[in-house]
Write a protein that holds these residues in place. Structure first.
Motif, PDB file in Angstrom:
ATOM      1  N   PRO A 165     -30.514  -1.475 -30.086  1.00 38.03           N
ATOM      2  CA  PRO A 165     -30.897  -1.717 -28.685  1.00 38.03           C
ATOM      3  C   PRO A 165     -31.752  -2.965 -28.512  1.00 38.03           C
ATOM      4  O   PRO A 165     -31.598  -3.694 -27.529  1.00 38.03           O
ATOM      5  N   THR A 166     -32.660  -3.224 -29.447  1.00 36.31           N
ATOM      6  CA  THR A 166     -33.483  -4.437 -29.368  1.00 36.31           C
ATOM      7  C   THR A 166     -32.612  -5.682 -29.451  1.00 36.31           C
ATOM      8  O   THR A 166     -32.803  -6.647 -28.694  1.00 36.31           O
ATOM      9  N   GLN A 167     -31.641  -5.654 -30.339  1.00 37.44           N
ATOM     10  CA  GLN A 167     -30.755  -6.810 -30.490  1.00 37.44           C
ATOM     11  C   GLN A 167     -29.912  -7.022 -29.243  1.00 37.44           C
ATOM     12  O   GLN A 167     -29.749  -8.144 -28.759  1.00 37.44           O
ATOM     13  N   SER A 344     -26.339   3.986 -27.986  1.00 38.68           N
ATOM     14  CA  SER A 344     -27.062   3.871 -29.251  1.00 38.68           C
ATOM     15  C   SER A 344     -28.255   4.813 -29.286  1.00 38.68           C
ATOM     16  O   SER A 344     -28.544   5.440 -30.309  1.00 38.68           O
ATOM     17  N   VAL A 345     -28.964   4.926 -28.164  1.00 41.93           N
ATOM     18  CA  VAL A 345     -30.128   5.807 -28.101  1.00 41.93           C
ATOM     19  C   VAL A 345     -29.709   7.258 -28.298  1.00 41.93           C
ATOM     20  O   VAL A 345     -30.341   8.029 -29.034  1.00 41.93           O
ATOM     21  N   LEU A 346     -28.597   7.639 -27.646  1.00 45.78           N
ATOM     22  CA  LEU A 346     -28.162   9.041 -27.701  1.00 45.78           C
ATOM     23  C   LEU A 346     -27.518   9.394 -29.041  1.00 45.78           C
ATOM     24  O   LEU A 346     -27.716  10.483 -29.570  1.00 45.78           O
ATOM     25  N   ILE A 347     -26.710   8.465 -29.589  1.00 45.18           N
ATOM     26  CA  ILE A 347     -25.935   8.787 -30.790  1.00 45.18           C
ATOM     27  C   ILE A 347     -26.754   8.585 -32.059  1.00 45.18           C
ATOM     28  O   ILE A 347     -26.754   9.434 -32.955  1.00 45.18           O
ATOM     29  N   PHE A 348     -27.473   7.457 -32.123  1.00 47.90           N
ATOM     30  CA  PHE A 348     -28.185   7.138 -33.365  1.00 47.90           C
ATOM     31  C   PHE A 348     -29.672   7.482 -33.313  1.00 47.90           C
ATOM     32  O   PHE A 348     -30.404   7.225 -34.253  1.00 47.90           O
TER      33      PHE A 348
END
Length: 377
Positions: A165-167, A344-348
């Motif tokens: 997410p940062t990237q 990404s937040v939900l899956i990883f």
């Protein structure tokens, strides 16, 4: 034998000639003009009937075209969304997943896989559309490819140090280098709202990247810059600067050389493969990556899917620009980035703090205003 009386004949013929000469002024001439008016009126009525038929046919054709464009709109949106959503998840999976205690950190090889698939897809698309492929103009294409591949390598390498997410959010700040380079190099002028949009994005990215839970390093030998930004954030910054250079060179190609989309895609990725091959041979990364794949063959399918998702997404982007324009394409890609972060937040399980969510909102508000400004102008 009596001579014929020509004078009487001429006398008899004169009234006839006088009648002929007076014809246009007579009642017969008026009847003729009246008949012409009737014929013209009938022709007009027939033309109107044909016009109504043509209008009906045109409306039907226009309605069908709208249906086709509506279907193409949905296909392009879901094509970009799905392909780059899968692309992002595979990118994080490859770089973050542990393979029996090992991680895949061969990012030159990762970008090379992507470029190989892009070259193949561009060649196939050009063959289908009968578009002529060329590597000209050599100098501009080679420089464009260098900035393009440099941005991708820096972006992918940053994932070894920061979360996905940062990237992604950092890369969402791409309008900043494009605007600055446009003002400084291209001598372009932008409206005031454009600068306010950049401020929104800069503040949002700063909030997102700021981590108040991280203690500053106490090592005196650590460069002071790394106290504020880490290596991953600096790589994203380098990638953004190279993105700005890439955009400027793409504008030059489009304006001065009228290069087509598939030709640009083919040439840029072809030169990129040349650079990457030299870099991988010099660093030995090619052999290390192949050895890693031999030890963990399951990563090969992730790499192949990653390259295919990237190439497919680029094709949908080019189709969207051709049919609906760059504004619609920017809406699609902006929406995709937002949902990629959420995915990404939900899956990883990448957790975001409150100030980071505020940063996310500010960035996408800025991007939304940018889309609105493009629509107004």
């Amino acid at each position: 034998m009596d001579k014929p009386d020509h004078s009487s004949k001429r006398t008899q013929e004169k009234p006839k000639h006088r009648h002929d000469k007076a014809g246009p002024k007579s009642g017969v001439g008026q009847d003729t003009r009246g008949n012409e008016k009737v014929v013209n009126a009938m022709d007009k009525a027939e033309d109107m009937e044909q016009g109504f038929d043509y209008k009906d046919q045109h409306d039907t054709k226009h309605h069908k075209e709208k249906k086709v464009l509506g279907f193409a709109f949905l296909v392009c949106f879901w094509g970009i969304f799905c392909s780059y959503f899968v692309y992002g998840l595979l990118q994080e999976r490859i770089s973050k997943q542990s393979f029996d205690g090992e991680r895949f950190h061969y990012f030159l090889f990762l970008v090379a896989i992507q470029c190989v698939v892009d070259v193949i897809v561009a060649w196939l698309a050009a063959k289908y559309t009968r578009e002529k492929l060329s590597l000209k103009p050599y100098g501009v294409c080679a420089l464009l490819s260098f900035s393009y591949v440099g941005a991708m390598v820096a972006s992918n390498t940053s994932l070894a140090f920061i979360s996905y997410p940062t990237q992604v959010l950092g890369k969402s700040a791409k309008p900043i280098p494009v605007l600055l380079l446009g003002v400084l190099i291209g001598r372009k002028r932008y409206p005031l709202l454009k600068y306010l949009i950049v401020i929104f994005i800069v503040v949002g990215v700063a909030l997102f990247l700021y981590d108040d839970n991280t203690s500053l390093p106490t090592d005196e030998h650590t460069p002071r810059l790394f106290h504020v930004l880490g290596i991953g954030e600096l790589l994203v910054l380098v990638s953004l600067i190279l993105d700005g250079v890439t955009a400027a060179l793409q504008d030059r190609l489009k304006d001065n050389h009228s290069i087509k989309a598939m030709q640009m895609m083919f040439a840029v990725n072809f030169y990129a493969l040349f650079y990457l091959t030299i870099a991988m041979l010099c660093t030995g990364e090619a052999f290390l990556a192949i050895a890693f794949i031999q030890r963990h063959p399951e990563v090969f399918w992730d790499l192949l899917a990653f390259g295919c998702a990237s190439a497919l997404g680029q094709v949908f982007i080019f189709v969207t620009i051709a049919k609906f324009g760059p504004l619609t394409c920017s809406i699609f890609t902006t929406t995709r980035k937002f949902f990629t972060i959420l995915g990404s937040v939900l899956i990883f399980g990448n957790q975001l703090d409150l100030h980071q969510w505020v940063g996310v909102i500010l960035v996408f508000v800025g991007l939304g205003l940018d889309v609105f400004l493009g629509k107004v102008h």
